[in-house]
Design an enzyme around this catalytic site. Structure first.
Site, PDB file in Angstrom:
ATOM      1  CD  GLU A 124      -2.751   1.303   2.281  1.00 38.22           C
ATOM      2  OE1 GLU A 124      -2.995   0.462   3.170  1.00 38.22           O
ATOM      3  OE2 GLU A 124      -3.626   2.013   2.141  1.00 38.22           O
ATOM      4  CB  ALA A 265       0.642  -2.090  11.733  1.00 38.38           C
ATOM      5  CG  MET A 266       0.419  -3.334   4.906  1.00 35.94           C
ATOM      6  SD  MET A 266      -0.671  -1.797   4.492  1.00 35.94           S
ATOM      7  CE  MET A 266      -1.960  -2.493   3.596  1.00 35.94           C
ATOM      8  CD  GLU A 267      -4.859  -2.051   5.733  1.00 32.42           C
ATOM      9  OE1 GLU A 267      -3.624  -1.659   6.529  1.00 32.42           O
ATOM     10  OE2 GLU A 267      -5.513  -1.205   5.153  1.00 32.42           O
ATOM     11  CD  GLU A 301      -2.601  -1.998  10.839  1.00 36.11           C
ATOM     12  OE1 GLU A 301      -3.315  -1.976   9.771  1.00 36.11           O
ATOM     13  OE2 GLU A 301      -2.486  -0.773  10.937  1.00 36.11           O
ATOM     14  CD  GLU A 323      -6.194   3.357   6.813  1.00 37.56           C
ATOM     15  OE1 GLU A 323      -6.270   3.340   7.876  1.00 37.56           O
ATOM     16  OE2 GLU A 323      -5.817   2.737   6.085  1.00 37.56           O
TER      17      GLU A 323
HETATM   18  N1  B3K Z   1      -2.966   1.060   5.653  1.00 39.44           N
HETATM   19  C1  B3K Z   1      -1.699   1.149   6.406  1.00 39.44           C
HETATM   20  C2  B3K Z   1      -0.991   2.413   5.804  1.00 39.44           C
HETATM   21  C3  B3K Z   1      -0.308   2.242   4.542  1.00 39.44           C
HETATM   22  C4  B3K Z   1       0.622   3.587   4.295  1.00 39.44           C
HETATM   23  C5  B3K Z   1       1.054   3.619   2.858  1.00 39.44           C
HETATM   24  N2  B3K Z   1       2.039   4.477   2.813  1.00 39.44           N
HETATM   25  C6  B3K Z   1      -1.848   1.021   7.734  1.00 39.44           C
HETATM   26  C7  B3K Z   1      -3.025   1.425   8.340  1.00 39.44           C
HETATM   27  O1  B3K Z   1      -3.448   2.386   8.345  1.00 39.44           O
HETATM   28  O2  B3K Z   1      -3.532   0.493   8.935  1.00 39.44           O
HETATM   29 ZN    ZN Z   2      -5.522   1.627   8.624  1.00 37.67          ZN
END
Ligand code: B3K
Ligand code: ZN
Length: 875
Positions: A124, A265-267, A301, A323
C-alpha cells in the site's frame, strides 16, 4: 511531476480474476513469475486493444500471452509501465511475466525489501508495481495463489496471504511453500515474508464456533515480548464480534514484526506486517502508553479485515473510507478497553494540536482529497483523525443503534466490492431513513470550522438564547466555505453545580445535541429561573474550534462541576491557556510575571480530589502543550510560550509542593508487570507529580528522581525519571543517560526512546547534542524508527530548539531531508512537514524556513514525495 485528479476517475479497462505468483527468493536477485487471468471489464467505456500494466524498478525477462512469447515490437517498456499493443478483446486471456528484482537495493521500503536478514513486502498504496507489472489500483480485485521458494537455512519460514496449501523440499538446501487466499483482494493487500522467524502461537474461537490459529512471527530475541500483542489480538477479535457483529473469515491470522517499516503496521489479508514498535512489549522495555498503543494498532489492523479488506476503496481518493472508519473503530475499542474519558481526551488533544495545524496550513485538504502527486503523502492526520471525527459525528447523529444498522447494511451491501465514501454515507442514510446531504460537505470541504457563541439570558422571561455563528477560513483551492452540519452536544449547570434541565422545543433533557446547520443560528431554552452555566461541545462532538467568552471563575466552576468528563478537562485547559497567554503578553512587554491565584486553587482542588480515575486526574494536571498554545497565536512566539508555560509549571510546583509530594509518595510503588487501570493510573499520576517537582531543581528532588530511575522495574517509571533528570540541571544527567544506554543497547525500541528524550530536551545545548547523536554508532538513516526518534522528534516535538533564531534547526532539517530523499522518499517527505508552517512565525523565521524549503525544491532528482510537500508548502 503529474497530478492525479478524483474527477478523472474511470473504471479499469481490464480485470484480473486470478493471479498466480511464483517467487524464487534471493536478497539481491529475486525472480518473479506472475500468471494473470485477464478479461475486458464490461463496465469500461474505453475500447482500445492495448493493455497497460504498471511497474517500476523491474527488470523484464519475458512476457507471453496465452503461451506465445511476445517480441519486442509487440510491447513498449518505460520507467512506469509495460504496454502491450494488442490483447484479445473477445475472450479471457492469460499473461505470464517473468522479472527480476533486487530487495537489498530497496531502501525506500516499498515493494519487496530486506529488513535485517528477513525479506518482506509493503504494497500500500502503490508498492505492488515494484514487485511485478500489474493493474495496480484498488478497484481491480483478484484471487491470489502464491508459491515461495527459498534457501532453507536463510528462509526457513515462508509466508503469504490466506491458507497454506502445500510445501516441499528442493535440491540445494532449498524448499517451497504455497499459499492461497480465497478472498478476492486488491494487490495493495498482497504480502510475503521470508526469514528466520520464531512463531508464537495461540488460538481463538469465533462467535460461530470456528477455530482460528493465531501466529505472531518475530526474531528469536523478541519471543519474550509477544504476549501483550497476542492478548490484544484476541481482545480485538472478540470486541468486533460484540460491537459490530463481525467475525474473522480465514482459518489463520498472522502478524510479523519487522524493524524496518515506514509506518505503524499494514493490514495485508491474513498476514499483517507490523513495525516492531507496535508488537513488542515487556514490562521493563515498554511504557504503559506503549502497551496501549500496541493494543490500539493491533485492533486497527484487525478491524481493517472488514473495513478495508472485505469492503475496500474504489480509488485512493476514498482512503478515508477505510482509514477514518477504522480509526473510529480502534478509538472505540481502546476506550472500551481502558477509560473512555481518558481515551477521548488523548485523541482530541492529538487532533487539536496536530490535525488542526495541518488544516490551517498550506497542506490543508478535505478528508476526501481531490488531487495528489504522490498518494503516500495523503496518509495524513486529516484523512485518518479528522476522518474518524466525521464518522464519530455520524455515530452521534444516528445514535449507536442507528449507526450499527447503517454499518450492517454497508458491509452486507458492499461485501467483496471496492466502493466510495458516498456508498458509506448512502448505506447509513438508507438504513435509517434519513437524509445527510448537508453533512456530506464534511467529505469535500477542508479547514476547521470556528463556532463563535454568544449568550443572552433574560431573567424576566426565564429564557436563555444561544447565538451560534459558524465560519471557516479559506484553504488552498477553496476560497469560499459553505455552512456545515455540526452536531453540538450541550448541557446546562445550575449555580450549585448540578445539572439544569434543558427545555428545548417540546423536550426536556439533561443533555441534548443541537443541529447547527446555518451560518448564524439562535437556539432558545426556557423555564430557567436562574442564569445557568453553559457546557458546550461536550465530548468534543465535532472537530471545530469553539470561541466563547469565559471568565477564569466560570472555567474554574466548570472544572469543578461539569459532569461531562471531556468538558471538565477542557475547562482546566482553557483556564491554563488564558493564564499562560496573559504571561506571554507580560513577557512581550517586559513586565514582571505573576501567577493568577485562581489557577493555583484550581490545581489544588484537582490534586486533592482523585475522583477514582487516576489517569484522568493526571490529565487534569497536564498543562496544554507548547504546540497547542502555538496554534492559538497569530504570530507564534516560541520563546515566550516556552517561558510562560515553564513559569506556570514551576510556580505551581512551588506553591503546591506539599500536595505534589504527598501524591507522589502515596502512589509510588515498586511494581512490575501490572497493567490494570489502577497501576497505570498510579504511575501516570505519580510521574505527573515528579515532572512538576523536578522544576524545583533541589537536592531533594534530584535524589527522588535518581532513586526512581535506578530502582524502577518498569519502563514507564524508569523513563519518567530519566526525563525529569534530562530536563533539569541534575548533576547525574550524563551518568544516567550512559547507564540507560548500556543497559538497553540491545533493545532497539528502548534506544529509540533514549534518542527522543535527548532530542526533545528544552535544556541549552540540545542542538549540539542532536548533532552529536547523528554521529552516534547506533544512529542509522536506513531505519525509519531511528530517524523519527531523532530527526523527527527534534523537528516536530522540540519547538524551542528547532525554531532557534539563527536558523540552525531549519538548515539541519533540510540537510537531513535531502539525505533521506534518495534513501527513503516517504520518510523524507514526512520530515519536510517541520517546515510547512513557516507562515505562522515572525518575519525573520519565515525567511529562514522559506529559504530551506526553496533549497529543497531546487534540488535535482527530488522524489515526487518530497517535491509535493515542499512545493505546496511554499505555494
Ligand atoms: N493502511 C496502512 C497504511 C499504509 C501507508 C502507505 N504509505 C496502515 C493502516 O492505516 O492501517
Ligand atoms: Zn488503517
Amino acid at each position: 511531476p503529474q497530478t492525479v485528479f478524483l474527477k478523472d476517475y474511470t473504471p479499469p479497462e481490464y480485470l484480473i480474476d486470478q493471479v498466480e505468483l511464483h517467487f524464487d527468493l534471493d536478497e539481491r536477485r529475486t525472480q518473479v513469475r506472475s500468471t494473470l487471468s485477464l478479461r475486458r471489464n464490461p463496465l469500461s467505456q474505453d475500447s482500445s486493444a492495448t493493455l497497460k500494466l504498471l511497474g517500476e524498478e523491474l527488470q523484464l525477462v519475458s512476457i507471453a500471452i496465452d503461451g506465445q512469447a511476445l517480441e519486442k515490437s509487440q510491447y513498449m517498456l518505460d520507467e512506469e509501465a509495460l504496454i502491450v499493443h494488442e490483447v484479445p478483446q473477445d475472450r479471457p486471456f492469460q499473461v505470464v511475466i517473468e522479472n527480476i528484482i533486487n530487495p537489498q537495493a530497496n531502501t525506500a521500503l516499498e515493494g519487496l525489501y530486506l529488513s535485517s536478514s528477513m525479506l518482506c513486502t509493503q504494497c500500500e498504496a502503490q508498492g505492488f508495481r515494484k514487485i511485478t507489472w500489474f493493474l495496480d489500483r484498488p478497484d481491480v480485485m483478484s484471487r491470489f495463489k502464491t508459491t515461495l521458494i527459498g534457501d532453507k537455512s536463510k528462509y526457513p519460514v515462508l509466508l503469504s496471504n490466506g491458507n497454506k496449501t502445500g510445501s516441499g523440499e528442493l535440491d540445494g538446501n532449498r524448499h517451497w511453500v504455497s499459499w492461497e487466499d480465497p478472498f478476492a483482494k486488491p494487490c495493495y493487500l498482497f504480502a510475503l515474508v521470508a526469514g528466520q522467524l520464531e512463531c508464537v502461537a495461540d488460538q481463538f474461537t469465533t462467535m460461530s464456533g470456528r477455530n482460528i490459529a493465531l501466529e505472531i512471527f518475530v526474531e528469536q530475541h523478541n519471543v519474550d515480548k509477544c504476549a501483550h500483542a497476542m492478548q490484544s489480538l484476541k481482545n480485538a477479535m472478540r470486541w468486533d464480534e460484540e460491537t459490530y457483529g463481525l467475525e474473522y473469515d480465514l482459518d489463520l491470522y498472522m502478524i510479523v514484526a519487522v524493524d524496518h517499516f515506514n509506518m505503524g503496521a499494514m493490514e495485508n489479508k491474513g498476514l499483517n506486517v507490523f513495525n516492531t514498535k507496535f508488537v513488542l512489549a515487556r514490562p521493563d522495555t515498554a511504557t504503559d502508553s506503549d502497551y496501549e498503543h500496541i493494543e490500539g494498532v493491533i485492533g486497527h489492523e484487525y478491524f481493517h479485515n472488514w473495513s478495508g479488506n472485505r469492503v475496500t476503496c474504489r480509488d485512493w481518493f476514498q482512503l478515508s473510507l477505510k482509514e477514518g472508519f477504522t480509526v473510529f473503530r480502534d478509538q472505540q475499542f481502546s476506550g472500551d478497553r481502558t477509560s473512555p474519558a481518558v481515551k477521548r481526551i488523548e485523541d482530541v488533544n492529538a487532533l487539536r494540536t496536530r490535525q488542526f495545524a495541518e488544516d490551517a496550513g498550506p497542506l490543508a485538504h478535505p478528508i476526501r482529497p481531490e488531487a495528489y502527486i504522490e498518494i503516500n503523502n495523503f496518509y495524513t492526520l486529516t484523512v485518518y483523525e479528522k476522518g474518524a471525527e466525521v464518522v464519530r459525528m455520524l455515530h452521534t447523529l444516528l445514535g449507536a443503534a442507528g449507526f450499527r444498522n447503517g454499518c450492517d447494511l454497508y458491509f452486507q451491501r458492499h461485501d467483496g466490492q471496492a466502493v466510495t465514501c458516498e456508498d458509506f454515507v448512502k448505506a447509513l442514510e438508507d438504513a435509517n431513513g434519513v437524509e445527510l446531504n448537508q453533512f456530506r460537505l464534511w467529505y469535500s470541504q477542508a479547514g476547521t470550522p470556528v463556532l463563535t457563541v454568544s449568550q443572552q439570558y433574560d431573567a424576566e422571561s426565564q429564557h436563555l438564547h444561544l447565538t451560534i455563528q459558524q465560519s471557516c477560513a479559506p484553504t488552498p483551492n477553496q476560497p469560499v466555505k459553505a455552512p456545515l452540519h455540526i452536531p453540538l452536544k450541550m448541557g446546562l449547570l445550575a449555580a450549585d453545580g448540578s445539572a439544569a434541565q434543558i427545555h428545548y422545543k417540546a423536550s426536556s433533557q439533561a443533555e441534548i445535541t443541537l443541529n447547527v446547520t446555518e451560518a448564524e443560528q439562535t437556539f432558545s431554552f426556557d423555564r430557567l429561573s436562574q442564569q445557568p452555566v453553559v457546557s458546550l461541545l461536550r465530548g468534543f462532538s465535532a472537530p471545530v474550534t469553539l470561541k466563547m467568552e469565559r471568565s477564569l471563575d466560570e472555567l474554574d466552576f466548570l472544572l469543578r462541576h461539569d459532569s461531562d468528563t471531556f468538558n471538565r478537562w477542557e475547562a482546566g485547559q482553557q483556564l491554563a491557556v488564558q493564564v499562560i497567554f496573559k504571561l506571554v503578553d507580560a513577557i512581550e512587554l517586559g513586565r514582571p510575571l505573576q501567577l493568577e491565584p485562581v489557577i493555583v486553587d484550581a490545581y489544588r482542588s484537582v490534586l486533592t480530589d482523585s475522583g477514582g480515575d487516576l489517569s484522568y486526574q493526571a490529565l487534569l494536571l497536564a498543562l496544554p502543550e507548547e504546540s497547542y498554545l502555538s496554534g492559538q497565536m497569530a504570530v507564534i512566539d516560541v520563546e515566550a510560550i516556552h517561558q510562560a508555560r515553564e513559569f506556570v509549571k514551576k510556580t505551581l510546583a512551588e506553591q503546591l509542593q506539599a500536595e505534589f509530594k504527598q501524591l507522589y509518595v502515596q502512589h509510588h510503588r515498586d511494581e512490575s508487570g501490572s497493567f490494570d487501570a489502577g497501576a497505570v493510573g498510579r504511575r501516570r499520576l505519580k510521574n505527573a507529580c515528579l515532572s512538576y517537582l523536578s522544576k524545583l531543581e533541589n537536592q531533594d528532588v534530584y535524589h527522588v528522581a535518581e532513586q526512581q530511575f535506578y530502582s524502577a522495574r518498569n519502563m514507564t517509571d524508569q523513563l519518567a525519571a530519566l526525563s525529569a533528570i534530562v530536563n533539569s540541571n541534575h548533576p547525574a544527567k550524563a551518568r544516567s543517560l550512559d547507564s540507560f544506554y548500556e543497559k538497553w543497547r540491545q533493545e532497539a525500541l528502548v534506544i529509540d526512546k533514549w534518542f527522543t528524550l535527548q532530542a526533545t530536551s528544552s535544556m541549552p545545548n540540545t542542538f549540539a547534542t542532536v548533532q552529536a547523536l547523528m554521529k552516534h554508532p547506533a544512529f542509522d538513516m536506513k531505519i525509519p524508527n531511528r530517524v523519527r526518534s531523532l530527526i523527527g522528534a527534534f523537528s516536530q516535538a522540540n519547538p524551542l530548539h528547532f525554531h532557534a533564531q539563527n536558523g540552525e534547526g531549519y538548515r539541519f532539517l533540510a540537510d537531513q531531508v535531502l539525505a533521506l530523499n534518495t534513501l527513503n522518499p516517504q520518510i523524507a517527505s514526512r520530515m519536510v512537514t517541520g517546515l510547512a508552517q513557516w507562515r505562522r512565525y515572525d518575519a525573520a523565521r519565515q525567511g529562514l524556513m522559506k529559504q530551506q524549503l526553496q533549497r529543497i525544491v531546487a534540488t535535482e532528482h527530488l522524489s515526487k514525495d518530497v517535491y509535493e510537500i515542499a512545493s505546496k508548502s511554499l505555494a
